[in-house]
Design an enzyme around this catalytic site. Structure first.
Site, mmCIF file in Angstrom:
data_model
loop_
_atom_site.group_PDB
_atom_site.id
_atom_site.type_symbol
_atom_site.label_atom_id
_atom_site.label_comp_id
_atom_site.label_asym_id
_atom_site.label_seq_id
_atom_site.Cartn_x
_atom_site.Cartn_y
_atom_site.Cartn_z
ATOM 1 N N CYS A 8 1.043 -1.164 -0.567
ATOM 2 C CA CYS A 8 0.157 -0.308 0.394
ATOM 3 C C CYS A 8 0.374 0.976 0.024
ATOM 4 C CB CYS A 8 -0.873 0.215 1.077
ATOM 5 S SG CYS A 8 -2.728 1.185 1.232
ATOM 6 N N ASP A 127 -5.747 -2.921 10.860
ATOM 7 C CA ASP A 127 -4.746 -2.561 11.233
ATOM 8 C C ASP A 127 -4.806 -1.894 12.824
ATOM 9 O OD1 ASP A 127 -2.348 -1.071 10.898
ATOM 10 O OD2 ASP A 127 -3.902 0.568 9.155
#
Length: 210
Positions: A8, A127
């Site tokens: 990412c 996360d």
């Protein structure tokens, strides 16, 4: 089944190519203005145009206005939308696209309850919770709080790098792992050597002899 890898925070076409060449299954493009990895639509189009086939493109948004998301969708061929803020499930479904929902793991979090409304997500991305930082913090969280079963496939993020991803895979057996700062030389600038080391560590985590 080998663990999938999403890299990412890609900001440059050459980094997208490096990720793909190393074996990444997906790249993430950040459209959150407060992020040091945020890209413009023009930057994103250049990155996507450089990618080889069969690499998925994920667009990341954080509590974005509907108009901002639709502007990106109209100009960019995203395979998945990643909602990385506090978006409720109806907001995630609004666009008629496959989506990932990020859940930020706080101490004592009841992830099964938090995940339940997103039972139509393509996957759930876990996360670390860092106040004021929606992602890319480089912080891990306590993997012990991850329930044995979630309603959708697990994508593990949060402080992963070549030094810990194999252990994470062995413990949690996620569908995919998501890395950003763990393969960077600076925010938004990916490091080819770190990407290679990360991919090797993923393979070691997958190996029954690792």
């Amino acid at each position: 089944m080998p663990t999938r890898v999403k890299i990412c925070g890609i900001t440059r076409p050459q980094d997208g190519l490096t990720a793909a060449a190393a074996g990444a299954h997906a790249i993430g493009l950040v459209f959150h203005p407060a992020s040091p990895r945020c890209v413009s639509i023009a930057q994103a189009r250049a990155i996507v145009a450089a990618l080889p086939p069969l690499v998925s493109v994920v667009g990341l948004f954080v509590d974005a206005a509907e108009s901002a998301i639709r502007q990106v969708l109209a100009q960019l061929p995203l395979d998945l939308i990643q909602f990385h803020g506090a978006e409720p499930a109806p907001e995630c479904r609004r666009y008629g696209r496959r989506y990932l929902k990020a859940l930020h793991v706080r101490p004592g979090a009841d992830l099964a309850t938090a995940a339940a409304p997103y039972d139509d997500a393509a996957g759930l991305l876990l996360d670390a919770f860092v106040p004021g930082v929606p992602g890319g913090s480089g912080q891990t969280f306590d993997w012990a709080v991850v329930p044995a079963e979630l309603p959708r496939p697990l994508l593990l993020a949060g402080g992963l790098d070549a030094g810990n991803v194999a252990m994470a895979i062995r413990r949690l057996r996620p569908w995919a792992v998501d890395v950003s700062s763990g393969v960077e030389s600076a925010p938004g600038i990916k490091d080819a050597q770190k990407i290679g080391m990360f991919m090797q560590a993923v393979r070691e985590g997958d190996s029954p002899h690792g």
